[in-house]
Design a protein around this motif. Structure first.
Motif, PDB file in Angstrom:
ATOM      1  N   LYS A   1       0.827  -1.204   0.000  1.00 19.39           N
ATOM      2  CA  LYS A   1       0.000   0.000   0.000  1.00 19.39           C
ATOM      3  C   LYS A   1       0.866   1.261   0.000  1.00 19.39           C
ATOM      4  CE  LYS A   1      -4.318  -1.555   0.343  1.00 19.39           C
ATOM      5  NZ  LYS A   1      -5.405  -1.169  -0.596  1.00 19.39           N
ATOM      6  N   LEU A   2       0.403   2.262  -0.733  1.00 20.32           N
ATOM      7  CA  LEU A   2       0.967   3.602  -0.701  1.00 20.32           C
ATOM      8  C   LEU A   2      -0.058   4.525  -0.061  1.00 20.32           C
ATOM      9  CD1 LEU A   2       2.886   5.955  -1.582  1.00 20.32           C
ATOM     10  CD2 LEU A   2       1.616   5.978  -3.753  1.00 20.32           C
ATOM     11  N   ALA A   3       0.275   5.074   1.111  1.00 27.85           N
ATOM     12  CA  ALA A   3      -0.579   6.066   1.774  1.00 27.85           C
ATOM     13  C   ALA A   3      -0.027   7.439   1.399  1.00 27.85           C
ATOM     14  CB  ALA A   3      -0.578   5.866   3.282  1.00 27.85           C
ATOM     15  N   LEU A   4      -0.753   8.161   0.560  1.00 27.44           N
ATOM     16  CA  LEU A   4      -0.238   9.392  -0.034  1.00 27.44           C
ATOM     17  C   LEU A   4      -0.950  10.622   0.525  1.00 27.44           C
ATOM     18  CD1 LEU A   4       1.505  10.866  -2.142  1.00 27.44           C
ATOM     19  CD2 LEU A   4      -0.336  10.448  -3.804  1.00 27.44           C
TER      20      LEU A   4
ATOM     21  N   THR B   1      -5.421   3.077 -10.697  1.00 29.92           N
ATOM     22  CA  THR B   1      -6.830   2.885 -11.025  1.00 29.92           C
ATOM     23  C   THR B   1      -7.745   3.036  -9.816  1.00 29.92           C
ATOM     24  OG1 THR B   1      -6.567   0.479 -10.738  1.00 29.92           O
ATOM     25  CG2 THR B   1      -6.296   1.373 -12.968  1.00 29.92           C
ATOM     26  N   ASP B   2      -7.182   2.970  -8.603  1.00 25.43           N
ATOM     27  CA  ASP B   2      -8.019   3.105  -7.408  1.00 25.43           C
ATOM     28  C   ASP B   2      -8.026   4.534  -6.858  1.00 25.43           C
ATOM     29  OD1 ASP B   2      -5.358   2.759  -6.833  1.00 25.43           O
ATOM     30  OD2 ASP B   2      -5.655   1.383  -5.151  1.00 25.43           O
ATOM     31  N   PHE B   3      -7.519   5.496  -7.659  1.00 26.28           N
ATOM     32  CA  PHE B   3      -7.634   6.900  -7.264  1.00 26.28           C
ATOM     33  C   PHE B   3      -9.097   7.310  -7.319  1.00 26.28           C
ATOM     34  CE2 PHE B   3      -8.060  11.373  -8.306  1.00 26.28           C
ATOM     35  CZ  PHE B   3      -7.257  11.983  -7.356  1.00 26.28           C
ATOM     36  N   THR B   4      -9.599   7.925  -6.252  1.00 24.01           N
ATOM     37  CA  THR B   4     -10.968   8.400  -6.191  1.00 24.01           C
ATOM     38  C   THR B   4     -10.973   9.912  -6.334  1.00 24.01           C
ATOM     39  OG1 THR B   4     -11.582   6.582  -4.719  1.00 24.01           O
ATOM     40  CG2 THR B   4     -13.078   8.463  -4.823  1.00 24.01           C
ATOM     41  N   GLY B   5     -11.604  10.386  -7.356  1.00 27.45           N
ATOM     42  CA  GLY B   5     -11.563  11.826  -7.593  1.00 27.45           C
ATOM     43  C   GLY B   5     -12.750  12.292  -8.391  1.00 27.45           C
ATOM     44  N   PRO B   6     -12.778  13.582  -8.705  1.00 28.90           N
ATOM     45  CA  PRO B   6     -11.747  14.571  -8.374  1.00 28.90           C
ATOM     46  C   PRO B   6     -11.738  14.945  -6.891  1.00 28.90           C
ATOM     47  CG  PRO B   6     -13.595  15.638  -9.452  1.00 28.90           C
ATOM     48  CD  PRO B   6     -13.872  14.172  -9.516  1.00 28.90           C
ATOM     49  N   GLN B   7     -10.561  15.370  -6.407  1.00 28.06           N
ATOM     50  CA  GLN B   7     -10.407  15.815  -5.024  1.00 28.06           C
ATOM     51  C   GLN B   7      -9.869  17.245  -5.029  1.00 28.06           C
ATOM     52  OE1 GLN B   7      -8.433  13.107  -2.269  1.00 28.06           O
ATOM     53  NE2 GLN B   7      -8.621  11.434  -3.728  1.00 28.06           N
ATOM     54  N   THR B   8     -10.592  18.158  -4.382  1.00 33.52           N
ATOM     55  CA  THR B   8     -10.180  19.556  -4.310  1.00 33.52           C
ATOM     56  C   THR B   8      -9.647  19.852  -2.917  1.00 33.52           C
ATOM     57  OG1 THR B   8     -11.829  20.206  -5.960  1.00 33.52           O
ATOM     58  CG2 THR B   8     -10.907  21.955  -4.589  1.00 33.52           C
ATOM     59  N   VAL B   9      -8.443  20.406  -2.852  1.00 34.07           N
ATOM     60  CA  VAL B   9      -7.756  20.646  -1.583  1.00 34.07           C
ATOM     61  C   VAL B   9      -7.281  22.095  -1.531  1.00 34.07           C
ATOM     62  CG1 VAL B   9      -5.818  19.961  -0.097  1.00 34.07           C
ATOM     63  CG2 VAL B   9      -6.976  18.243  -1.514  1.00 34.07           C
ATOM     64  N   ASN B  10      -7.501  22.757  -0.397  1.00 39.40           N
ATOM     65  CA  ASN B  10      -6.905  24.077  -0.175  1.00 39.40           C
ATOM     66  C   ASN B  10      -5.465  23.841   0.260  1.00 39.40           C
ATOM     67  OD1 ASN B  10      -6.137  26.668   0.478  1.00 39.40           O
ATOM     68  ND2 ASN B  10      -7.533  26.875   2.219  1.00 39.40           N
ATOM     69  N   ILE B  11      -4.554  23.874  -0.701  1.00 40.04           N
ATOM     70  CA  ILE B  11      -3.158  23.558  -0.430  1.00 40.04           C
ATOM     71  C   ILE B  11      -2.544  24.550   0.555  1.00 40.04           C
ATOM     72  CG2 ILE B  11      -0.868  23.307  -1.480  1.00 40.04           C
ATOM     73  CD1 ILE B  11      -2.645  21.053  -2.219  1.00 40.04           C
ATOM     74  N   LEU B  12      -2.971  25.794   0.498  1.00 42.51           N
ATOM     75  CA  LEU B  12      -2.377  26.822   1.352  1.00 42.51           C
ATOM     76  C   LEU B  12      -2.656  26.561   2.831  1.00 42.51           C
ATOM     77  CD1 LEU B  12      -0.685  29.369   1.040  1.00 42.51           C
ATOM     78  CD2 LEU B  12      -2.799  30.709   1.014  1.00 42.51           C
ATOM     79  N   ASP B  13      -3.657  25.740   3.119  1.00 42.69           N
ATOM     80  CA  ASP B  13      -4.009  25.425   4.503  1.00 42.69           C
ATOM     81  C   ASP B  13      -3.104  24.356   5.096  1.00 42.69           C
ATOM     82  OD1 ASP B  13      -5.694  25.776   6.781  1.00 42.69           O
ATOM     83  OD2 ASP B  13      -6.740  23.917   6.277  1.00 42.69           O
ATOM     84  N   LEU B  14      -2.238  23.765   4.279  1.00 42.08           N
ATOM     85  CA  LEU B  14      -1.433  22.616   4.707  1.00 42.08           C
ATOM     86  C   LEU B  14       0.008  23.045   4.959  1.00 42.08           C
ATOM     87  CD1 LEU B  14      -2.819  20.009   2.152  1.00 42.08           C
ATOM     88  CD2 LEU B  14      -3.649  20.502   4.463  1.00 42.08           C
ATOM     89  N   GLN B  15       0.220  23.749   6.068  1.00 41.92           N
ATOM     90  CA  GLN B  15       1.550  24.248   6.403  1.00 41.92           C
ATOM     91  C   GLN B  15       1.963  23.762   7.795  1.00 41.92           C
ATOM     92  OE1 GLN B  15       1.962  28.499   5.723  1.00 41.92           O
ATOM     93  NE2 GLN B  15       0.418  28.459   4.111  1.00 41.92           N
ATOM     94  N   ASN B  16       3.262  23.935   8.086  1.00 41.86           N
ATOM     95  CA  ASN B  16       3.809  23.577   9.404  1.00 41.86           C
ATOM     96  C   ASN B  16       3.522  22.130   9.786  1.00 41.86           C
ATOM     97  OD1 ASN B  16       4.790  26.230   9.827  1.00 41.86           O
ATOM     98  ND2 ASN B  16       2.746  26.877  10.443  1.00 41.86           N
ATOM     99  N   GLY B  17       3.672  21.240   8.819  1.00 44.00           N
ATOM    100  CA  GLY B  17       3.509  19.815   9.089  1.00 44.00           C
ATOM    101  C   GLY B  17       2.108  19.292   8.902  1.00 44.00           C
ATOM    102  N   LYS B  18       1.147  20.169   8.603  1.00 40.43           N
ATOM    103  CA  LYS B  18      -0.222  19.716   8.384  1.00 40.43           C
ATOM    104  C   LYS B  18      -0.332  19.082   7.009  1.00 40.43           C
ATOM    105  CE  LYS B  18      -5.017  21.357   8.522  1.00 40.43           C
ATOM    106  NZ  LYS B  18      -5.898  22.553   8.681  1.00 40.43           N
ATOM    107  N   THR B  19      -1.077  17.981   6.894  1.00 39.21           N
ATOM    108  CA  THR B  19      -1.201  17.262   5.628  1.00 39.21           C
ATOM    109  C   THR B  19      -2.668  16.930   5.343  1.00 39.21           C
ATOM    110  OG1 THR B  19      -0.949  15.083   6.656  1.00 39.21           O
ATOM    111  CG2 THR B  19       1.075  16.204   5.937  1.00 39.21           C
ATOM    112  N   SER B  20      -2.906  16.546   4.103  1.00 37.88           N
ATOM    113  CA  SER B  20      -4.222  16.047   3.701  1.00 37.88           C
ATOM    114  C   SER B  20      -4.016  14.736   2.956  1.00 37.88           C
ATOM    115  CB  SER B  20      -4.933  17.066   2.803  1.00 37.88           C
ATOM    116  OG  SER B  20      -6.199  16.575   2.378  1.00 37.88           O
ATOM    117  N   LEU B  21      -4.737  13.702   3.369  1.00 36.65           N
ATOM    118  CA  LEU B  21      -4.584  12.379   2.774  1.00 36.65           C
ATOM    119  C   LEU B  21      -5.348  12.307   1.455  1.00 36.65           C
ATOM    120  CD1 LEU B  21      -3.544   9.421   3.150  1.00 36.65           C
ATOM    121  CD2 LEU B  21      -5.770   8.917   4.189  1.00 36.65           C
ATOM    122  N   LEU B  22      -4.633  11.989   0.367  1.00 35.82           N
ATOM    123  CA  LEU B  22      -5.274  11.814  -0.931  1.00 35.82           C
ATOM    124  C   LEU B  22      -5.823  10.413  -1.109  1.00 35.82           C
ATOM    125  CD1 LEU B  22      -3.045  13.719  -3.529  1.00 35.82           C
ATOM    126  CD2 LEU B  22      -5.183  14.446  -2.457  1.00 35.82           C
ATOM    127  N   GLY B  23      -5.268   9.451  -0.375  1.00 38.94           N
ATOM    128  CA  GLY B  23      -5.799   8.101  -0.486  1.00 38.94           C
ATOM    129  C   GLY B  23      -4.761   7.038  -0.214  1.00 38.94           C
TER     130      GLY B  23
END
Length: 295
Positions: free
Chosen positions: A31-34, A69-91
């Motif tokens: 598994k790749l947790a991205l 093929t198991d990517f679930t999308g589209p996924q919209t992320v506020n990238i600017l909110d992900l700073q100082n070690g904060k992340t968002s899991l794409l899948g």
């Protein structure tokens, strides 16, 4: 004769065992947790940057690109909110076990030169509430590669973060109302990275501060020069972070190694000054290096 037969059988059994083991490894999956993260953007009039991911591709050991093929999308992320070690899991994605030499992201963004795109998947939101489309260079349909290597263990999971460096990825052209997105991405394996964290003291209340990290001995004075065209200041910085109102900062997802830190101030009129350079800071995997800086 019996001993000879037993030895022969043992040799055959061992050969079959190792052959089966090799086949299992080559045909196994993991598994790749991205996740995605970001460094701050230079533009002070931008409060959000929305990026819509529509697909993911991966490259196995420098080979051909394959679609997740198991990517679930589209996924919209506020990238600017992900700073100082904060992340968002794409899948979490199932991949063949083995070594990988890159990921490639597909984005929903209009090509540069498109007139008045409606409902663009990638856009910036200004402090005024106005939304401005993010244009990508023509010919970018193949996607955007995130540089870096990782290994997927058989029947295991590798946790990887893609650093979507908006500071280097977004430029403003024309009369200041055209935003160009040319993503600069790198891959970090989470358990192979560390961080630097601390407090900066004696800050001036009328200035903003940013801390840049460089590979040791890679920083030169020309890095702070006024950029031209679609270039940015401090172009070779590995990462950056804003110093908050209390002086606290965190530089996250740094590969293990030695770094030089560049502390920069900015006045209300946009004047940039390098305030201090701190050299030879060691980062270890899965550890936080504590470093307080006094001006």
């Amino acid at each position: 004769m019996k001993l000879s037969n037993q030895l022969s059988a043992l040799v055959v059994f061992s050969a079959l065992f190792f052959a089966c083991s090799k086949d299992e490894v080559s045909e196994g999956t993991g598994k790749l947790a991205l996740s995605v993260t970001d460094a701050p953007i230079d533009a002070n009039n931008v409060k959000a940057v929305y990026v819509t991911f529509t697909g993911l591709e991966y490259q196995n050991n420098g080979g051909t690109w394959e679609t997740a093929t198991d990517f679930t999308g589209p996924q919209t992320v506020n990238i600017l909110d992900l700073q100082n070690g904060k992340t968002s899991l794409l899948g979490n994605y199932t991949l063949k076990s083995g070594n990988y030499s890159g990921l490639r992201f597909k984005l929903d963004a209009p090509s540069k030169g498109t007139n008045n795109p409606t409902n663009p998947g990638c856009y910036v939101e200004l402090n005024t509430g106005e939304k401005m489309p993010l244009f990508v260079p023509s010919g970018s349909q193949s996607g955007y590669k995130a540089n870096g290597n990782f290994s997927v263990p058989i029947n295991g999971t590798v946790e990887v973060t893609a650093d979507f460096d908006l500071r280097k990825s977004i430029t403003v052209t024309g009369s200041g109302n055209t935003y160009i997105l040319n993503p600069t991405l790198k891959i970090i394996v989470n358990n192979q990275s560390g961080s630097i964290s601390g407090i900066v003291s004696n800050l001036a209340g009328d200035k903003k501060y940013v801390l840049y990290s460089y590979e040791k001995d890679k920083y030169t004075n020309s890095e702070s020069n006024e950029p031209t065209g679609e270039n940015v200041r401090f172009p070779n910085a590995i990462s950056s972070t804003k110093i908050n109102s209390t002086g606290a900062y965190t530089l996250s997802f740094l590969a293990a190694g030695n770094y030089d830190l560049i502390l920069v101030s900015e006045t209300a009129t946009g004047q940039i000054k390098v305030e201090k350079q701190v050299n030879g800071i060691t980062v270890q995997s899965q550890k936080t290096t504590s470093l307080n800086i006094a001006l």
